[in-house]
Scaffold this motif. Structure first.
Motif, PDB file in Angstrom:
ATOM      1  N   UNK A  85       0.837  -1.206   0.000  1.00 45.37           N
ATOM      2  CA  UNK A  85       0.000   0.000   0.000  1.00 45.37           C
ATOM      3  C   UNK A  85       0.871   1.255   0.000  1.00 45.37           C
ATOM      4  N   UNK A  86       1.894   1.276   0.836  1.00 50.43           N
ATOM      5  CA  UNK A  86       2.796   2.427   0.904  1.00 50.43           C
ATOM      6  C   UNK A  86       3.512   2.614  -0.431  1.00 50.43           C
ATOM      7  N   UNK A 147      -4.338   2.254  17.277  1.00 50.44           N
ATOM      8  CA  UNK A 147      -3.552   2.940  16.249  1.00 50.44           C
ATOM      9  C   UNK A 147      -4.379   4.091  15.678  1.00 50.44           C
ATOM     10  N   UNK A 148      -3.778   5.245  15.542  1.00 52.19           N
ATOM     11  CA  UNK A 148      -4.470   6.391  14.940  1.00 52.19           C
ATOM     12  C   UNK A 148      -4.362   6.261  13.419  1.00 52.19           C
ATOM     13  N   UNK A 149      -5.314   5.544  12.841  1.00 53.90           N
ATOM     14  CA  UNK A 149      -5.258   5.200  11.422  1.00 53.90           C
ATOM     15  C   UNK A 149      -5.345   6.432  10.534  1.00 53.90           C
ATOM     16  N   UNK A 150      -6.095   7.434  10.960  1.00 57.88           N
ATOM     17  CA  UNK A 150      -6.293   8.640  10.141  1.00 57.88           C
ATOM     18  C   UNK A 150      -5.003   9.387   9.891  1.00 57.88           C
ATOM     19  N   UNK A 151      -3.994   9.187  10.751  1.00 61.86           N
ATOM     20  CA  UNK A 151      -2.739   9.924  10.603  1.00 61.86           C
ATOM     21  C   UNK A 151      -1.703   9.168   9.788  1.00 61.86           C
ATOM     22  N   UNK A 152      -2.030   7.968   9.322  1.00 58.83           N
ATOM     23  CA  UNK A 152      -1.067   7.208   8.529  1.00 58.83           C
ATOM     24  C   UNK A 152      -0.910   7.775   7.113  1.00 58.83           C
ATOM     25  N   UNK A 156       2.660   9.359   4.875  1.00 61.77           N
ATOM     26  CA  UNK A 156       3.130   8.924   3.550  1.00 61.77           C
ATOM     27  C   UNK A 156       3.110  10.092   2.566  1.00 61.77           C
ATOM     28  N   UNK A 157       1.959  10.748   2.480  1.00 60.53           N
ATOM     29  CA  UNK A 157       1.780  11.829   1.507  1.00 60.53           C
ATOM     30  C   UNK A 157       2.660  13.026   1.865  1.00 60.53           C
ATOM     31  N   UNK A 195       8.146   2.991   4.699  1.00 58.28           N
ATOM     32  CA  UNK A 195       7.646   1.681   5.131  1.00 58.28           C
ATOM     33  C   UNK A 195       8.104   1.363   6.547  1.00 58.28           C
ATOM     34  N   UNK A 196       9.382   1.594   6.839  1.00 62.34           N
ATOM     35  CA  UNK A 196       9.909   1.337   8.182  1.00 62.34           C
ATOM     36  C   UNK A 196       9.231   2.230   9.221  1.00 62.34           C
ATOM     37  N   UNK A 197       8.995   3.471   8.858  1.00 65.92           N
ATOM     38  CA  UNK A 197       8.350   4.411   9.774  1.00 65.92           C
ATOM     39  C   UNK A 197       6.945   3.955  10.128  1.00 65.92           C
TER      40      UNK A 197
END
Length: 206
Positions: A85-86, A147-152, A156-157, A195-197
């Motif tokens: 995905x990333x 996990x704060x999914x909204x901040x993922x 990336x962007x 990806x690691x982050x």
């Protein structure tokens, strides 16, 4: 939203001009001239320059949902899904950097009267698919709870967009003295770093 061949041609011309000259610096007449159409056709298809920009944003990001839907049902581990995905996110931003430049400088303006409801709905749909992958990982005991999914996606962007907006700085800092080296760095080192982050935020520490 689906677009016909002529609409797509107009959108591509507008994207190039918006990125080069800015939204305010681009006239509908200029778009029509380069697209070899009359101004009335832009009005017929999109209604206004603001609606044209809205359509352009949707055109560039709407295809991501189909990709995420396909990824979510692949028979691979949730960790592999996150990595893919990333990688896809970064490829999308890299290949559509014009629209992200426009979004950064134009759509975020408080003076811009752009209706982003449709755009935000697409982002919410994509976020839901990401959430499904993370929940799958949590159920398997791979990912942490809460996990704060909204901040993922912003990680990336934001990282990728910042890299592009500061291209000359990073070219000098990282000795990327050709387009090939620059593009390869994004596909390899930058992608691995992000990806690691993200995985560090998701996966239980040993």
């Amino acid at each position: 939203m689906e677009f016909n061949e002529k609409q797509i041609e107009i959108l591509l011309v507008a994207e190039h001009l918006f990125a080069e000259e800015g939204f305010n610096g681009t006239s509908v007449r200029e778009i029509a001239k380069i697209a070899h159409i009359n101004v009335a056709m832009i009005s017929y298809y999109f209604g206004s320059k603001e609606k044209l920009l809205e359509a352009l944003v949707l055109y560039r990001i709407s295809g991501m949902q189909l990709h995420l839907e396909s990824l979510s049902i692949e028979e691979i581990s949730p960790i592999e899904k996150i990595e893919k995905l990333i990688e896809y996110y970064i490829q999308l931003i890299n290949s559509n950097r014009c629209i992200y430049q426009i979004l950064h400088f134009e759509v975020t303006s408080t003076k811009r009267e752009i209706n982003l409801d449709s755009f935000n709905q697409v982002k919410k749909n994509n976020l839901k698919l990401l959430e499904n992958i993370i929940i799958e990982g949590q159920l398997q005991g791979l990912f942490q709870p809460n996990i704060n999914i909204a901040l993922i996606p912003p990680i990336i962007i934001g990282t990728t967009t910042h890299f592009h907006l500061n291209r000359h700085y990073f070219e000098d800092l990282l000795h990327l003295d050709s387009d090939e080296k620059y593009e390869n760095y994004i596909a390899d080192e930058l992608t691995k770093h992000i990806q690691k982050t993200i995985k560090a935020l998701l996966i239980y520490e040993d």
